[in-house]
Design a protein around this motif. Structure first.
Motif, PDB file in Angstrom:
ATOM      1  N   ALA A  56     -51.343 -64.038  21.900  1.00 40.61           N
ATOM      2  CA  ALA A  56     -51.797 -62.786  22.519  1.00 40.61           C
ATOM      3  C   ALA A  56     -51.192 -62.613  23.905  1.00 40.61           C
ATOM      4  CB  ALA A  56     -53.324 -62.764  22.597  1.00 40.61           C
ATOM      5  N   TYR A  57     -51.234 -63.660  24.707  1.00 34.90           N
ATOM      6  CA  TYR A  57     -50.716 -63.603  26.072  1.00 34.90           C
ATOM      7  C   TYR A  57     -49.223 -63.268  26.085  1.00 34.90           C
ATOM      8  CZ  TYR A  57     -49.583 -64.901  30.848  1.00 34.90           C
ATOM      9  OH  TYR A  57     -49.131 -64.874  32.142  1.00 34.90           O
ATOM     10  N   HIS A  58     -48.490 -63.797  25.110  1.00 40.06           N
ATOM     11  CA  HIS A  58     -47.037 -63.581  25.081  1.00 40.06           C
ATOM     12  C   HIS A  58     -46.627 -62.348  24.274  1.00 40.06           C
ATOM     13  CE1 HIS A  58     -45.953 -67.121  27.372  1.00 40.06           C
ATOM     14  NE2 HIS A  58     -46.934 -67.746  26.739  1.00 40.06           N
ATOM     15  N   GLY A  59     -47.622 -61.570  23.831  1.00 47.29           N
ATOM     16  CA  GLY A  59     -47.314 -60.270  23.232  1.00 47.29           C
ATOM     17  C   GLY A  59     -46.853 -60.284  21.798  1.00 47.29           C
TER      18      GLY A  59
ATOM     19  N   ARG B 128     -56.184 -66.242   9.171  1.00 52.22           N
ATOM     20  CA  ARG B 128     -56.466 -67.627   8.775  1.00 52.22           C
ATOM     21  C   ARG B 128     -57.704 -68.166   9.486  1.00 52.22           C
ATOM     22  NH1 ARG B 128     -51.669 -66.070   7.824  1.00 52.22           N
ATOM     23  NH2 ARG B 128     -50.523 -66.933   6.055  1.00 52.22           N
ATOM     24  N   LYS B 129     -58.513 -67.253   9.981  1.00 54.53           N
ATOM     25  CA  LYS B 129     -59.824 -67.566  10.574  1.00 54.53           C
ATOM     26  C   LYS B 129     -59.777 -68.186  11.967  1.00 54.53           C
ATOM     27  CE  LYS B 129     -61.686 -66.035   6.815  1.00 54.53           C
ATOM     28  NZ  LYS B 129     -61.620 -64.613   6.704  1.00 54.53           N
ATOM     29  N   ALA B 130     -58.744 -67.882  12.747  1.00 55.09           N
ATOM     30  CA  ALA B 130     -58.750 -68.292  14.151  1.00 55.09           C
ATOM     31  C   ALA B 130     -59.928 -67.607  14.834  1.00 55.09           C
ATOM     32  CB  ALA B 130     -57.445 -67.900  14.835  1.00 55.09           C
ATOM     33  N   ASP B 131     -60.524 -68.293  15.789  1.00 56.64           N
ATOM     34  CA  ASP B 131     -61.668 -67.761  16.518  1.00 56.64           C
ATOM     35  C   ASP B 131     -61.180 -66.784  17.587  1.00 56.64           C
ATOM     36  OD1 ASP B 131     -63.900 -67.258  18.059  1.00 56.64           O
ATOM     37  OD2 ASP B 131     -64.390 -69.380  18.387  1.00 56.64           O
ATOM     38  N   PRO B 132     -61.476 -65.481  17.448  1.00 54.34           N
ATOM     39  CA  PRO B 132     -60.991 -64.510  18.435  1.00 54.34           C
ATOM     40  C   PRO B 132     -61.721 -64.593  19.770  1.00 54.34           C
ATOM     41  CG  PRO B 132     -62.423 -63.422  16.872  1.00 54.34           C
ATOM     42  CD  PRO B 132     -62.254 -64.847  16.390  1.00 54.34           C
ATOM     43  N   ASN B 133     -62.807 -65.358  19.822  1.00 52.39           N
ATOM     44  CA  ASN B 133     -63.601 -65.459  21.052  1.00 52.39           C
ATOM     45  C   ASN B 133     -63.534 -66.834  21.699  1.00 52.39           C
ATOM     46  OD1 ASN B 133     -64.711 -62.746  20.996  1.00 52.39           O
ATOM     47  ND2 ASN B 133     -65.770 -63.430  19.154  1.00 52.39           N
ATOM     48  N   GLN B 134     -62.663 -67.697  21.212  1.00 50.17           N
ATOM     49  CA  GLN B 134     -62.546 -69.048  21.771  1.00 50.17           C
ATOM     50  C   GLN B 134     -62.027 -68.968  23.204  1.00 50.17           C
ATOM     51  OE1 GLN B 134     -60.382 -71.704  19.243  1.00 50.17           O
ATOM     52  NE2 GLN B 134     -60.152 -73.256  20.813  1.00 50.17           N
TER      53      GLN B 134
ATOM     54  N   ASN C 165     -60.630 -70.671  26.844  1.00 48.47           N
ATOM     55  CA  ASN C 165     -59.882 -71.823  27.350  1.00 48.47           C
ATOM     56  C   ASN C 165     -60.707 -72.475  28.461  1.00 48.47           C
ATOM     57  OD1 ASN C 165     -59.455 -70.251  29.667  1.00 48.47           O
ATOM     58  ND2 ASN C 165     -57.295 -69.891  29.243  1.00 48.47           N
ATOM     59  N   ASP C 166     -60.130 -73.444  29.125  1.00 55.17           N
ATOM     60  CA  ASP C 166     -60.858 -74.182  30.170  1.00 55.17           C
ATOM     61  C   ASP C 166     -61.239 -73.311  31.366  1.00 55.17           C
ATOM     62  OD1 ASP C 166     -60.470 -76.351  28.512  1.00 55.17           O
ATOM     63  OD2 ASP C 166     -58.974 -77.317  29.792  1.00 55.17           O
ATOM     64  N   ARG C 167     -60.598 -72.153  31.508  1.00 48.57           N
ATOM     65  CA  ARG C 167     -60.907 -71.237  32.599  1.00 48.57           C
ATOM     66  C   ARG C 167     -61.850 -70.117  32.148  1.00 48.57           C
ATOM     67  NH1 ARG C 167     -55.702 -72.444  32.438  1.00 48.57           N
ATOM     68  NH2 ARG C 167     -55.147 -70.462  31.520  1.00 48.57           N
ATOM     69  N   GLY C 168     -62.310 -70.176  30.902  1.00 47.52           N
ATOM     70  CA  GLY C 168     -63.233 -69.176  30.382  1.00 47.52           C
ATOM     71  C   GLY C 168     -62.571 -67.920  29.858  1.00 47.52           C
ATOM     72  N   GLN C 169     -61.243 -67.937  29.716  1.00 48.52           N
ATOM     73  CA  GLN C 169     -60.511 -66.759  29.255  1.00 48.52           C
ATOM     74  C   GLN C 169     -60.428 -66.739  27.726  1.00 48.52           C
ATOM     75  OE1 GLN C 169     -57.072 -68.013  31.363  1.00 48.52           O
ATOM     76  NE2 GLN C 169     -57.498 -66.715  33.137  1.00 48.52           N
ATOM     77  N   THR C 170     -60.510 -65.539  27.164  1.00 53.92           N
ATOM     78  CA  THR C 170     -60.402 -65.349  25.721  1.00 53.92           C
ATOM     79  C   THR C 170     -59.037 -64.742  25.373  1.00 53.92           C
ATOM     80  OG1 THR C 170     -61.254 -63.085  25.745  1.00 53.92           O
ATOM     81  CG2 THR C 170     -62.895 -64.884  25.564  1.00 53.92           C
ATOM     82  N   PRO C 171     -58.672 -64.759  24.093  1.00 51.38           N
ATOM     83  CA  PRO C 171     -57.439 -64.066  23.694  1.00 51.38           C
ATOM     84  C   PRO C 171     -57.463 -62.585  24.057  1.00 51.38           C
ATOM     85  CG  PRO C 171     -58.127 -65.570  21.961  1.00 51.38           C
ATOM     86  CD  PRO C 171     -59.248 -65.538  22.978  1.00 51.38           C
ATOM     87  N   LEU C 172     -58.638 -61.951  23.935  1.00 47.93           N
ATOM     88  CA  LEU C 172     -58.745 -60.532  24.275  1.00 47.93           C
ATOM     89  C   LEU C 172     -58.504 -60.304  25.762  1.00 47.93           C
ATOM     90  CD1 LEU C 172     -59.297 -57.710  23.190  1.00 47.93           C
ATOM     91  CD2 LEU C 172     -61.736 -58.139  23.541  1.00 47.93           C
TER      92      LEU C 172
ATOM     93  N   ASP D  21     -65.071 -60.114  21.023  1.00 47.78           N
ATOM     94  CA  ASP D  21     -66.130 -59.545  21.841  1.00 47.78           C
ATOM     95  C   ASP D  21     -65.574 -59.240  23.225  1.00 47.78           C
ATOM     96  OD1 ASP D  21     -68.355 -58.951  23.381  1.00 47.78           O
ATOM     97  OD2 ASP D  21     -69.434 -60.802  22.900  1.00 47.78           O
ATOM     98  N   PRO D  22     -65.500 -57.956  23.600  1.00 47.72           N
ATOM     99  CA  PRO D  22     -64.935 -57.607  24.907  1.00 47.72           C
ATOM    100  C   PRO D  22     -65.769 -58.081  26.097  1.00 47.72           C
ATOM    101  CG  PRO D  22     -65.629 -55.629  23.718  1.00 47.72           C
ATOM    102  CD  PRO D  22     -65.837 -56.787  22.801  1.00 47.72           C
ATOM    103  N   LYS D  23     -67.009 -58.496  25.835  1.00 47.40           N
ATOM    104  CA  LYS D  23     -67.869 -58.973  26.924  1.00 47.40           C
ATOM    105  C   LYS D  23     -67.835 -60.492  27.062  1.00 47.40           C
ATOM    106  CE  LYS D  23     -70.786 -55.007  26.246  1.00 47.40           C
ATOM    107  NZ  LYS D  23     -71.699 -54.548  25.235  1.00 47.40           N
ATOM    108  N   ALA D  24     -67.120 -61.185  26.166  1.00 45.75           N
ATOM    109  CA  ALA D  24     -67.053 -62.653  26.195  1.00 45.75           C
ATOM    110  C   ALA D  24     -66.060 -63.112  27.252  1.00 45.75           C
ATOM    111  CB  ALA D  24     -66.640 -63.189  24.829  1.00 45.75           C
ATOM    112  N   GLY D  25     -66.295 -64.306  27.753  1.00 44.63           N
ATOM    113  CA  GLY D  25     -65.353 -64.929  28.682  1.00 44.63           C
ATOM    114  C   GLY D  25     -65.621 -64.601  30.132  1.00 44.63           C
TER     115      GLY D  25
END
Length: 133
Positions: A56-59, A70-76, A78-85, A106-110
């Motif tokens: 996501a970050y690299h576009g 393949r069921k990747a977690d869209p809300n996972q 990172n160590d800084r609390g950032q999500t793919p979204l 979830d746009p409110k996650a992270g």
């Protein structure tokens, strides 16, 4: 479940490194094949960045979609609390934002959330997408 590279033997660590490179460079077909062959779809690097966050970050929308299918977690986070979204919003990747939302992000996650990043970036178009999510 998140799987860290530190838990893996050297040969598997090399494979994990290759998978992360595929996510960063957007090789969706090969990345999908790696996951289909057993690479954990929620694999992270030493900063907690998942494959889908890296893509996501690299576009790379196709890589993001392949991982989400393949069921990747869209809300996972990172160590800084950032999500793919959050990463997609930060980089201005509207198509990736839509893809992640379609797969339950979830746009409110992270921390900060995608809503907060869109607000501070003046991205009213993205804030509209987030309404009701």
């Amino acid at each position: 479940m998140t799987e860290s590279t530190e838990e893996l033997d050297p040969e598997v660590r090399q494979l994990a490194s290759k998978a992360r490179d595929l996510a960063r460079h957007g090789d969706a077909d090969t990345l999908a094949a790696y996951v289909d062959a057993g690479v954990p779809v929620n694999l992270t690097n030493d900063r907690g960045d998942s494959l889908v966050l890296l893509a996501a970050y690299h576009g790379h929308r196709e890589a993001v979609a392949a991982l989400l299918e393949r069921k990747a977690d869209p809300n996972q986070t990172n160590d800084r609390g950032q999500t793919p979204l959050t990463a997609a919003v930060f980089k201005g990747e509207t198509d990736i934002v839509r893809t992640l939302l379609d797969h339950g992000a979830d746009p409110k996650a992270g921390t900060p959330s995608a809503v907060e990043v869109a607000g501070t970036s003046g991205r009213q178009d993205l804030l509209e997408l987030f309404r009701g999510k």
